[in-house]
Design a protein around this motif. Structure first.
Motif, PDB file in Angstrom:
ATOM      1  N   SER A 164      -5.553  -2.843-107.306  1.00 51.96           N
ATOM      2  CA  SER A 164      -5.877  -2.917-108.743  1.00 51.96           C
ATOM      3  C   SER A 164      -5.227  -4.108-109.454  1.00 51.96           C
ATOM      4  N   ARG A 165      -4.334  -4.825-108.794  1.00 54.18           N
ATOM      5  CA  ARG A 165      -3.669  -5.959-109.469  1.00 54.18           C
ATOM      6  C   ARG A 165      -4.681  -6.985-109.956  1.00 54.18           C
ATOM      7  N   ARG A 166      -4.499  -7.412-111.216  1.00 60.61           N
ATOM      8  CA  ARG A 166      -5.309  -8.474-111.824  1.00 60.61           C
ATOM      9  C   ARG A 166      -4.423  -9.277-112.743  1.00 60.61           C
ATOM     10  N   THR A 167      -4.831 -10.490-113.052  1.00 62.01           N
ATOM     11  CA  THR A 167      -4.154 -11.256-114.092  1.00 62.01           C
ATOM     12  C   THR A 167      -4.657 -10.748-115.443  1.00 62.01           C
ATOM     13  N   HIS A 168      -3.741 -10.242-116.268  1.00 56.62           N
ATOM     14  CA  HIS A 168      -4.124  -9.717-117.589  1.00 56.62           C
ATOM     15  C   HIS A 168      -3.808 -10.744-118.663  1.00 56.62           C
ATOM     16  N   ARG A 169      -4.743 -10.857-119.610  1.00 49.88           N
ATOM     17  CA  ARG A 169      -4.564 -11.833-120.698  1.00 49.88           C
ATOM     18  C   ARG A 169      -4.729 -11.186-122.064  1.00 49.88           C
ATOM     19  N   ALA A 170      -4.749  -9.847-122.101  1.00 54.86           N
ATOM     20  CA  ALA A 170      -4.866  -9.132-123.386  1.00 54.86           C
ATOM     21  C   ALA A 170      -3.948  -7.913-123.323  1.00 54.86           C
TER      22      ALA A 170
ATOM     23  N   GLY B  41      -0.799 -24.016-125.446  1.00 56.61           N
ATOM     24  CA  GLY B  41      -1.508 -23.274-126.498  1.00 56.61           C
ATOM     25  C   GLY B  41      -2.209 -22.017-126.018  1.00 56.61           C
ATOM     26  N   GLN B  42      -1.753 -21.402-124.942  1.00 55.06           N
ATOM     27  CA  GLN B  42      -2.371 -20.141-124.470  1.00 55.06           C
ATOM     28  C   GLN B  42      -1.812 -18.988-125.320  1.00 55.06           C
ATOM     29  N   MET B  43      -2.377 -18.876-126.540  1.00 53.33           N
ATOM     30  CA  MET B  43      -1.760 -17.991-127.534  1.00 53.33           C
ATOM     31  C   MET B  43      -1.863 -16.504-127.179  1.00 53.33           C
ATOM     32  N   TRP B  44      -2.753 -16.122-126.262  1.00 53.49           N
ATOM     33  CA  TRP B  44      -2.838 -14.718-125.842  1.00 53.49           C
ATOM     34  C   TRP B  44      -1.488 -14.225-125.314  1.00 53.49           C
ATOM     35  N   MET B  45      -0.694 -15.155-124.790  1.00 55.48           N
ATOM     36  CA  MET B  45       0.605 -14.775-124.216  1.00 55.48           C
ATOM     37  C   MET B  45       1.524 -14.124-125.252  1.00 55.48           C
TER      38      MET B  45
ATOM     39  N   GLY C 211       0.405 -10.999-116.682  1.00 58.38           N
ATOM     40  CA  GLY C 211      -0.354 -12.240-116.557  1.00 58.38           C
ATOM     41  C   GLY C 211       0.510 -13.250-115.822  1.00 58.38           C
ATOM     42  N   ILE C 212      -0.070 -14.399-115.554  1.00 63.21           N
ATOM     43  CA  ILE C 212       0.716 -15.463-114.892  1.00 63.21           C
ATOM     44  C   ILE C 212       0.270 -16.802-115.457  1.00 63.21           C
ATOM     45  N   VAL C 213       1.243 -17.626-115.771  1.00 64.96           N
ATOM     46  CA  VAL C 213       0.953 -18.916-116.392  1.00 64.96           C
ATOM     47  C   VAL C 213       1.773 -20.003-115.701  1.00 64.96           C
ATOM     48  N   GLY C 214       1.037 -20.960-115.138  1.00 63.96           N
ATOM     49  CA  GLY C 214       1.705 -22.105-114.540  1.00 63.96           C
ATOM     50  C   GLY C 214       1.436 -23.384-115.313  1.00 63.96           C
ATOM     51  N   ALA C 215       0.579 -23.265-116.343  1.00 56.12           N
ATOM     52  CA  ALA C 215       0.208 -24.447-117.139  1.00 56.12           C
ATOM     53  C   ALA C 215       1.085 -24.509-118.384  1.00 56.12           C
ATOM     54  N   PHE C 216       2.116 -25.309-118.321  1.00 57.66           N
ATOM     55  CA  PHE C 216       2.989 -25.489-119.500  1.00 57.66           C
ATOM     56  C   PHE C 216       3.657 -26.848-119.431  1.00 57.66           C
TER      57      PHE C 216
ATOM     58  N   LEU D 262       9.225 -22.517-113.608  1.00 54.48           N
ATOM     59  CA  LEU D 262       8.156 -22.580-112.606  1.00 54.48           C
ATOM     60  C   LEU D 262       6.968 -21.709-112.972  1.00 54.48           C
ATOM     61  N   LEU D 263       7.234 -20.538-113.536  1.00 56.29           N
ATOM     62  CA  LEU D 263       6.166 -19.593-113.874  1.00 56.29           C
ATOM     63  C   LEU D 263       6.550 -18.811-115.122  1.00 56.29           C
ATOM     64  N   VAL D 264       5.543 -18.467-115.910  1.00 56.76           N
ATOM     65  CA  VAL D 264       5.756 -17.554-117.038  1.00 56.76           C
ATOM     66  C   VAL D 264       4.833 -16.354-116.826  1.00 56.76           C
TER      67      VAL D 264
HETATM   68  C1  LIG Z   1       0.428 -20.591-109.845  1.00 56.98           C
HETATM   69  C2  LIG Z   1      -0.585 -19.967-110.778  1.00 56.98           C
HETATM   70  C3  LIG Z   1      -0.734 -20.493-112.048  1.00 56.98           C
HETATM   71  C4  LIG Z   1      -1.617 -19.892-112.943  1.00 56.98           C
HETATM   72  N1  LIG Z   1      -1.691 -20.372-114.221  1.00 56.98           N
HETATM   73  C5  LIG Z   1      -2.485 -19.753-115.120  1.00 56.98           C
HETATM   74  C6  LIG Z   1      -2.484 -20.176-116.480  1.00 56.98           C
HETATM   75  O1  LIG Z   1      -1.796 -21.099-116.879  1.00 56.98           O
HETATM   76  N2  LIG Z   1      -3.282 -19.482-117.338  1.00 56.98           N
HETATM   77  C7  LIG Z   1      -4.061 -18.440-116.941  1.00 56.98           C
HETATM   78  O2  LIG Z   1      -4.741 -17.860-117.796  1.00 56.98           O
HETATM   79  N3  LIG Z   1      -4.071 -18.012-115.653  1.00 56.98           N
HETATM   80  C8  LIG Z   1      -3.305 -18.643-114.737  1.00 56.98           C
HETATM   81  N4  LIG Z   1      -3.271 -18.197-113.434  1.00 56.98           N
HETATM   82  C9  LIG Z   1      -4.060 -17.014-113.047  1.00 56.98           C
HETATM   83  C10 LIG Z   1      -5.310 -17.335-112.221  1.00 56.98           C
HETATM   84  O3  LIG Z   1      -6.291 -17.869-113.066  1.00 56.98           O
HETATM   85  C11 LIG Z   1      -5.763 -16.036-111.568  1.00 56.98           C
HETATM   86  O4  LIG Z   1      -4.779 -15.621-110.633  1.00 56.98           O
HETATM   87  C12 LIG Z   1      -7.118 -16.183-110.850  1.00 56.98           C
HETATM   88  O5  LIG Z   1      -8.148 -16.361-111.789  1.00 56.98           O
HETATM   89  C13 LIG Z   1      -7.435 -14.980-109.970  1.00 56.98           C
HETATM   90  O6  LIG Z   1      -7.478 -13.790-110.766  1.00 56.98           O
HETATM   91  P1  LIG Z   1      -6.541 -12.534-110.478  1.00 56.98           P
HETATM   92  O7  LIG Z   1      -5.115 -12.973-110.549  1.00 56.98           O
HETATM   93  O8  LIG Z   1      -6.891 -11.559-111.567  1.00 56.98           O
HETATM   94  O9  LIG Z   1      -6.893 -12.017-109.130  1.00 56.98           O
HETATM   95  C14 LIG Z   1      -2.421 -18.797-112.533  1.00 56.98           C
HETATM   96  C15 LIG Z   1      -2.255 -18.290-111.224  1.00 56.98           C
HETATM   97  C16 LIG Z   1      -1.349 -18.848-110.366  1.00 56.98           C
HETATM   98  C17 LIG Z   1      -1.171 -18.258-108.994  1.00 56.98           C
END
Ligand SMILES: Cc1cc2nc3c(=O)[nH]c(=O)nc-3n(C[C@H](O)[C@H](O)[C@H](O)COP(=O)(O)O)c2cc1C
Length: 227
Positions: free
Chosen positions: A48-54, A140-144, A195-200, A218-220
């Motif tokens: 069930s793991r996903r990247t959440h943005r809300a 500017g990823q304000m959802w964070m 969520g995960i953010v590497g763009a900063f 490295l990561l937020v």
């Molecule tokens: C190293 C890394 C950096 C990421 N940076 C961002 C980010 O800056 N913003 C964002 O919305 N998602 C970011 N993501 C999330 C990816 O977009 C996401 O993992 C991918 O779309 C797959 O979706 P899932 O994690 O839900 O399986 C990043 C993921 C990784 C592993």
């Protein structure tokens, strides 16, 4: 009489009764003990793991923050030497910071906190809600900023370069991936989302969070109740 063990015991009892208690040295907050059993299987969290943005505007329990921090870099096993995520040569170049919002974690004021694995505690390094500034520095990823807390993984490369030279940087980045996945899975197991953010902007983020100059972000990872 050696008062330190006695004081540590009293602090532990106090923190059990009142989680988030300030205990011991200046600004040190002892966290509730981590749990090693949960209601969801590892396989379910993986599925069930996903990247959440809300995220909902709902505070987290201090226990939840403590558990996620422990999953990232907490001490595991006897002896206090090893952690929940692996590290090349057990040199542990990573640190975790928590960017906590106003009224976001029950029993914890807004600010930036440094996680201290050896104490399973927090040291406060900034005293205002810096979630919006963190999101702005993240291109500017304000959802964070809606998440009650964002965990920031940093590396101090010299700790690992001393043994592995230039490969140390690569190893530290790999280790952040391990810790990040632990955070994802632990959040999921608690019924939360991450969520995960590497763009900063590295320098901008470090400045906003008042990080030590050798701790490079490295990561937020924003964590909260999924929306
Ligand atoms: C190293 C890394 C950096 C990421 N940076 C961002 C980010 O800056 N913003 C964002 O919305 N998602 C970011 N993501 C999330 C990816 O977009 C996401 O993992 C991918 O779309 C797959 O979706 P899932 O994690 O839900 O399986 C990043 C993921 C990784 C592993």
């Amino acid at each position: 009489m050696n008062v330190s063990p006695l004081r540590a015991l009293l602090c532990s009892l106090l923190v059990l009764a009142v989680p988030g208690t300030l205990c011991g040295e200046k600004s040190m907050i002892l966290l509730p003990d981590p749990k090693t059993k949960g209601p969801i299987s590892l396989e379910e969290t993986l599925a069930s793991r996903r990247t959440h943005r809300a995220f909902q505007a709902k505070p987290l329990q201090l226990e939840d923050l403590a558990q996620v921090l422990w999953a990232a870099q907490g001490i595991t096993g006897a002896g206090g030497r090893f952690r929940a995520a692996p590290s090349a040569g057990a040199l542990y170049p990573l640190d975790v910071y928590a960017v906590v919002g106003e009224a976001s974690i029950q029993g914890l004021d807004a600010g930036v906190y440094h996680y201290l694995p050896s104490r399973h505690g927090l040291e406060r390094i900034a005293t205002t809600d810096l979630r919006k500034e963190t999101a702005r520095a993240s291109l500017g990823q304000m959802w964070m900023a809606d998440a009650p807390v964002s965990l920031v993984l940093t590396a101090e490369y010299s700790r690992i370069e001393v043994k592995y030279g230039s490969m140390g940087r690569t190893y530290a980045v790999m280790e952040a991936g391990h810790a990040g996945q632990n955070i994802f899975l632990q959040a999921e197991a608690l019924g939360l989302g991450a969520g995960i953010v590497g763009a900063f902007d590295d320098a901008g983020l470090a400045r906003v969070l008042q990080l030590p100059s050798t701790h490079e972000p490295l990561l937020v990872m924003p964590v909260g109740h999924k929306r």
